[in-house]
Design an enzyme around this catalytic site. Structure first.
Site, short mmCIF file in Angstrom:
data_model
loop_
_atom_site.label_atom_id
_atom_site.label_comp_id
_atom_site.label_asym_id
_atom_site.label_seq_id
_atom_site.Cartn_x
_atom_site.Cartn_y
_atom_site.Cartn_z
N LYS A 19 -17.59 46.79 46.00
CA LYS A 19 -17.69 47.43 44.68
C LYS A 19 -19.15 47.73 44.32
CE LYS A 19 -15.91 43.96 42.33
NZ LYS A 19 -15.87 42.94 43.38
N ARG A 77 -11.19 41.29 34.55
CA ARG A 77 -10.91 40.31 35.59
C ARG A 77 -9.77 39.38 35.21
NH1 ARG A 77 -16.45 40.10 38.27
NH2 ARG A 77 -16.36 38.53 39.91
N ARG A 93 -25.43 38.70 52.67
CA ARG A 93 -25.76 39.77 51.72
C ARG A 93 -27.12 39.55 51.05
NH1 ARG A 93 -21.53 41.49 47.07
NH2 ARG A 93 -21.92 39.43 46.15
N ARG A 141 -28.11 36.05 46.20
CA ARG A 141 -27.52 35.44 45.01
C ARG A 141 -27.19 33.97 45.25
NH1 ARG A 141 -22.83 39.39 42.96
NH2 ARG A 141 -21.93 37.34 42.50
N ARG A 173 -14.62 31.50 43.94
CA ARG A 173 -14.58 32.88 43.44
C ARG A 173 -13.31 33.59 43.93
NH1 ARG A 173 -20.22 34.92 45.53
NH2 ARG A 173 -19.83 36.84 44.40
P1 AMP Z 1 -19.83 39.29 40.28
O1 AMP Z 1 -21.25 39.70 40.34
O2 AMP Z 1 -18.92 40.37 39.77
O3 AMP Z 1 -19.36 38.67 41.57
O4 AMP Z 1 -19.76 38.12 39.18
C1 AMP Z 1 -20.49 36.92 39.32
C2 AMP Z 1 -19.94 35.87 38.40
O5 AMP Z 1 -20.07 36.30 37.03
C3 AMP Z 1 -18.45 35.58 38.56
O6 AMP Z 1 -18.22 34.62 39.60
C4 AMP Z 1 -18.10 35.02 37.18
O7 AMP Z 1 -18.57 33.69 37.03
C5 AMP Z 1 -18.94 35.91 36.27
N1 AMP Z 1 -18.21 37.11 35.86
C6 AMP Z 1 -18.51 38.40 36.19
N2 AMP Z 1 -17.66 39.25 35.62
C7 AMP Z 1 -16.79 38.50 34.92
C8 AMP Z 1 -15.65 38.80 34.12
N3 AMP Z 1 -15.24 40.06 33.93
N4 AMP Z 1 -14.99 37.76 33.55
C9 AMP Z 1 -15.40 36.48 33.70
N5 AMP Z 1 -16.45 36.13 34.45
C10 AMP Z 1 -17.15 37.12 35.06
#
Ligand code: AMP
Length: 230
Positions: free
Chosen positions: A47, A122, A161, A194, A205
């Site tokens: 994504k 999500r 990554r 990250r 996750r």
């Molecule tokens: P990502 O960068 O999309 O992998 O998000 C990293 C982390 O941010 C996730 O593991 C969640 O802890 C938090 N996070 C991101 N987007 C959301 C969302 N829409 N709802 C809840 N937590 C989120």
């Protein structure tokens, strides 16, 4: 003579080539239709890699709740302080927090021609709140991309990554290495890994994805008469 808040920018200081490329970008964008896209998929499904490319092509803004939350954590804002613990563990941050930041982010001038929602909604509650936000704006989602991918390939993708934080460009030590290790190809700025891109946190996750986000995919698939599917 009329003045504006942009009066502090001296046009003489801007390179002609930069002005021309901005002009060309705006001319190209004027002919693009508005688009509102949702990208759904597990961590490492692509994504964040596709978003900057599609964003530029269609003149959209890229709204990643993960990026916004990481910025809040880095700046130690009240939102960041509340979100940090869940993020470190690979769990989802509360719906109220992410819905609030997304609602605000959609008003950004950069989102005039539409947006890519990356990592939102999500949960089913977030999807319902998104419908409310869009109804209030008289808007709707045009397309949903489901980044379907098998869990078994994600660990290697995630642990290798590297990311250029300000552009969102991502690299991989094996599959897409930068020209110089640890450095962004275009800007020469350092890349980061990250904190949650490790095998342990990835398990949580993925668990959150299967339990809380996949029901959103099913919900959207059932509503696809309303959405146009890519
Ligand atoms: P990502 O960068 O999309 O992998 O998000 C990293 C982390 O941010 C996730 O593991 C969640 O802890 C938090 N996070 C991101 N987007 C959301 C969302 N829409 N709802 C809840 N937590 C989120």
């Amino acid at each position: 003579m009329a003045t504006s808040s942009a009066a502090s920018v001296d046009m003489e200081d801007i390179q002609t080539v930069d002005l021309m490329s901005e002009l060309l970008r705006r001319m190209k964008c004027a002919s693009k239709p508005d688009k509102r896209l949702v990208f759904i998929g597990p961590p490492g499904s692509g994504k964040g890699t596709q978003s900057p490319v599609i964003k530029d092509e269609f003149c959209l803004c890229h709204l990643s709740t993960g990026d916004m939350l990481r910025a809040a954590v880095a700046a130690k804002t009240p939102l960041g302080v509340k979100a940090k613990e869940a993020m470190d563990k690979g769990e989802l941050v509360s719906d109220d927090l992410v819905v609030g930041i997304m609602d605000e982010a959609m008003n950004r001038p950069k989102c005039q021609k539409g947006f890519i929602l990356d990592g939102f909604p999500r949960t089913v509650t977030q999807a319902e709140k998104l419908d409310e936000m869009l109804n209030r704006r008289g808007a709707q989602i045009d397309k949903v991309l489901n980044f379907a991918i098998d869990d078994s390939v994600l660990e290697e993708r995630i642990t290798g990554r590297w990311i250029h934080p300000s552009s969102g460009r991502s690299y991989h030590t094996k599959f897409a290495p930068p020209k110089v290790p640890g450095v962004d190809d275009l800007t020469g700025e350092p890349l980061i890994q990250r904190k949650d891109d490790n095998a342990d946190v990835l398990r949580s996750r993925l668990d959150a994805f299967h339990k809380q986000t996949q029901p959103v995919c099913f919900l959207i698939v059932h509503e696809l008469e309303d959405y146009q599917r890519i």
